[in-house]
Design a protein around this motif. Structure first.
Motif, PDB file in Angstrom:
ATOM      1  N   THR A   1      15.618  64.820  20.109  1.00 25.41           N
ATOM      2  CA  THR A   1      16.194  65.723  21.109  1.00 25.41           C
ATOM      3  C   THR A   1      16.968  64.911  22.133  1.00 25.41           C
ATOM      4  OG1 THR A   1      14.352  67.271  20.848  1.00 25.41           O
ATOM      5  CG2 THR A   1      15.627  67.453  22.872  1.00 25.41           C
ATOM      6  N   VAL A   2      18.164  65.364  22.469  1.00 31.06           N
ATOM      7  CA  VAL A   2      18.909  64.757  23.583  1.00 31.06           C
ATOM      8  C   VAL A   2      19.257  65.851  24.593  1.00 31.06           C
ATOM      9  CG1 VAL A   2      19.940  62.913  22.183  1.00 31.06           C
ATOM     10  CG2 VAL A   2      21.191  65.068  22.501  1.00 31.06           C
TER      11      VAL A   2
ATOM     12  N   TYR B   1      17.786  59.759  25.080  1.00 28.64           N
ATOM     13  CA  TYR B   1      19.165  59.618  25.560  1.00 28.64           C
ATOM     14  C   TYR B   1      19.641  60.900  26.237  1.00 28.64           C
ATOM     15  CZ  TYR B   1      19.209  55.480  22.633  1.00 28.64           C
ATOM     16  OH  TYR B   1      18.898  54.264  22.078  1.00 28.64           O
ATOM     17  N   VAL B   2      20.570  60.697  27.174  1.00 35.81           N
ATOM     18  CA  VAL B   2      21.219  61.819  27.855  1.00 35.81           C
ATOM     19  C   VAL B   2      22.730  61.618  27.720  1.00 35.81           C
ATOM     20  CG1 VAL B   2      21.528  63.022  30.049  1.00 35.81           C
ATOM     21  CG2 VAL B   2      19.294  62.062  29.467  1.00 35.81           C
ATOM     22  N   VAL B   3      23.402  62.651  27.241  1.00 33.28           N
ATOM     23  CA  VAL B   3      24.844  62.567  26.967  1.00 33.28           C
ATOM     24  C   VAL B   3      25.630  63.056  28.178  1.00 33.28           C
ATOM     25  CG1 VAL B   3      26.695  63.388  25.437  1.00 33.28           C
ATOM     26  CG2 VAL B   3      24.362  63.098  24.551  1.00 33.28           C
ATOM     27  N   ASP B   4      26.775  62.429  28.431  1.00 31.68           N
ATOM     28  CA  ASP B   4      27.668  62.934  29.480  1.00 31.68           C
ATOM     29  C   ASP B   4      29.111  62.664  29.073  1.00 31.68           C
ATOM     30  OD1 ASP B   4      26.832  63.651  32.691  1.00 31.68           O
ATOM     31  OD2 ASP B   4      28.956  63.410  32.182  1.00 31.68           O
TER      32      ASP B   4
ATOM     33  N   VAL C   1      24.779  58.163  27.667  1.00 30.64           N
ATOM     34  CA  VAL C   1      25.676  57.754  26.578  1.00 30.64           C
ATOM     35  C   VAL C   1      26.837  58.735  26.449  1.00 30.64           C
ATOM     36  CG1 VAL C   1      23.834  56.588  25.288  1.00 30.64           C
ATOM     37  CG2 VAL C   1      24.273  59.037  24.890  1.00 30.64           C
ATOM     38  N   PRO C   2      27.961  58.274  25.854  1.00 30.84           N
ATOM     39  CA  PRO C   2      29.083  59.202  25.613  1.00 30.84           C
ATOM     40  C   PRO C   2      28.780  60.095  24.409  1.00 30.84           C
ATOM     41  CG  PRO C   2      29.616  57.008  24.817  1.00 30.84           C
ATOM     42  CD  PRO C   2      28.281  56.893  25.478  1.00 30.84           C
ATOM     43  N   PRO C   3      29.484  61.203  24.275  1.00 31.68           N
ATOM     44  CA  PRO C   3      29.258  62.077  23.112  1.00 31.68           C
ATOM     45  C   PRO C   3      29.382  61.325  21.787  1.00 31.68           C
ATOM     46  CG  PRO C   3      30.605  63.229  24.731  1.00 31.68           C
ATOM     47  CD  PRO C   3      30.444  61.816  25.226  1.00 31.68           C
ATOM     48  N   SER C   4      30.305  60.351  21.701  1.00 30.28           N
ATOM     49  CA  SER C   4      30.530  59.633  20.436  1.00 30.28           C
ATOM     50  C   SER C   4      29.280  58.905  19.957  1.00 30.28           C
ATOM     51  CB  SER C   4      31.680  58.642  20.589  1.00 30.28           C
ATOM     52  OG  SER C   4      31.379  57.712  21.627  1.00 30.28           O
ATOM     53  N   PHE C   5      28.365  58.594  20.898  1.00 27.53           N
ATOM     54  CA  PHE C   5      27.103  57.935  20.530  1.00 27.53           C
ATOM     55  C   PHE C   5      26.324  58.781  19.522  1.00 27.53           C
ATOM     56  CE2 PHE C   5      22.534  57.478  21.216  1.00 27.53           C
ATOM     57  CZ  PHE C   5      22.341  56.105  21.137  1.00 27.53           C
TER      58      PHE C   5
END
Ligand SMILES: [Zn+2]
Length: 394
Positions: free
Chosen positions: A309-310, A333-336, A354-358
């Motif tokens: 889950t992120v 992880y948390v996306v931004d 992390v970026p979405p691409s992660f």
């Protein structure tokens, strides 16, 4: 629970009733923290929300302004979202059209990175000055850039000499604890210029207490207004209140007011919310327990099944979610989408931003988005990367 020691910062009545408490929450949920250790050891404070039965205002009675930091490390902009940017542009255009804001002087209190002031300058050929200690040079560009200037400081009576036709203050009043003295100072700075239009936008506390939107309760937000309490504040500080509206799917509350020697406007129908707000605040804790239990079981069930889950969105709402629900150890992880936040760490719980691409390599099974208004934008970004996780919104 009652405590008569608490004086309402909006109407100065005594006896705010504490209805929600939370200990050891990060006091700065938007500042950039470079290491996990720094994030985990971040400064913490207490939330004790009090409801004023006289004016309907809600205040964090345990708030200490010196525990918050608004500096170059404060990274709050939503301007990287196309949903938000489209809303911002639309709001600027509506204000310009409604009030004839063309070739005017505009003052923005709490202008953040300056995007909205620049929009008002571009779309209405206006001149602007913005105040914000967290403003950062070099990010803005465009033809109207020469028409705007910025002061990296809090707006205060020291700046009363800055005269404007339109005073704008978005998503800032909720960060100010002495609400009545702040609005009174603004009223004094305007003086006899009764044609000045004042526009404020804040989160609507009606939705927060009615729906138990716990993600919108965090340390920096020390002041929570409903339409009624916001209008009573402005009227009590020498303004006529001309309109109260909600925006952005009911998340934001706006007020338009003009200074008056004697407030003359009759209350608007939507101000009659004192009884409802009182009811919502009294049932808040019970409703919150159920909502938190539901999120806890959602994340724990995913973890037990070996699913990843992120969170999507690393701002204050995510900090609230991670520090309130109690499952931070099951989310890595948390996306931004804001590149200025990538590589930093979430306060208190320490997840890397992390970026979405992660996600292309990480391949999460569940994505919890912190604001449902961005669901379509996020689903499209996930789809474009060939990902189809379960997407759920707070
Ligand atoms: Zn009050």
């Amino acid at each position: 629970m009652k405590d008569n020691a608490f004086i309402c910062p909006t109407c100065h009545s005594s006896g705010m009733q504490i209805f929600h408490e939370q200990a050891a929450v990060p006091t700065n949920s938007c500042i950039l923290l470079k290491t996990r250790e720094e994030a985990i050891n971040c400064q913490r404070g207490k939330i004790a929300l009090g409801f004023c039965e006289y004016c309907g205002f809600i205040s964090n009675t345990a708030f200490q302004a010196e525990m918050t930091e608004y500096s170059g490390r404060y990274e709050e902009t939503q301007g990287f979202s196309e949903t938000f940017s489209a809303y911002h542009r639309d709001l600027a255009q509506r204000l310009i059209d409604k009030h004839g804001l063309r070739e005017k002087d505009i003052l923005e209190i709490g202008c953040g990175k300056g995007e909205f002031l620049l929009l008002l300058a571009e779309l209405g050929n206006n001149r602007g000055v913005g105040f914000d200690p967290g403003y950062q040079e070099g990010r803005l560009s465009g033809e109207a850039i020469a028409q705007v200037q910025f002061v990296k400081d809090f707006y205060s009576q020291h700046y009363a000499d800055y005269k404007a036709d339109f005073v704008c203050c978005k998503m800032t009043l909720e960060h100010i604890h002495p609400t009545a003295s702040f609005i009174s100072n603004l009223r004094r700075a305007i003086g006899d210029r009764l044609d000045v239009l004042v526009f404020f936008q804040i989160p609507d506390a009606t939705r927060i207490v009615r729906d138990c939107a716990f993600e919108d309760i965090y340390y920096e937000h020390c002041s929570y207004f409903s339409p009624g309490s916001l209008a009573r504040l402005f009227r009590g500080c020498g303004f006529n209140v001309h309109s109260l509206d909600t925006e952005y799917a009911g998340q934001y509350l706006t007020v338009e007011a003009r200074p008056a020697h004697i407030a003359q406007c009759a209350p608007l129908p939507q101000e009659d919310d004192l009884w409802l707000m009182s009811t919502y605040s009294r049932r808040f804790s019970t409703t919150l327990d159920g909502i938190l239990a539901s999120w806890r079981s959602f994340v724990e069930a995913a973890a037990w099944q070996g699913k990843k889950t992120v969170l999507w969105g690393s701002g204050s709402k995510a900090v609230s979610f991670l520090t309130t629900v109690g499952v931070a150890d099951k989310i890595d992880y948390v996306v931004d989408i804001n590149p200025h936040r990538h590589g930093y760490f979430m306060p208190a719980t320490g997840q890397r931003i992390v970026p979405p691409s992660f996600l292309q390599d990480y391949r999460p099974d569940k994505v919890i988005i912190m604001n449902g208004i961005y669901r379509d934008e996020i689903a499209r970004d996930l789809g474009a990367m060939g990902l189809s996780p379960d997407v759920v919104a707070l």
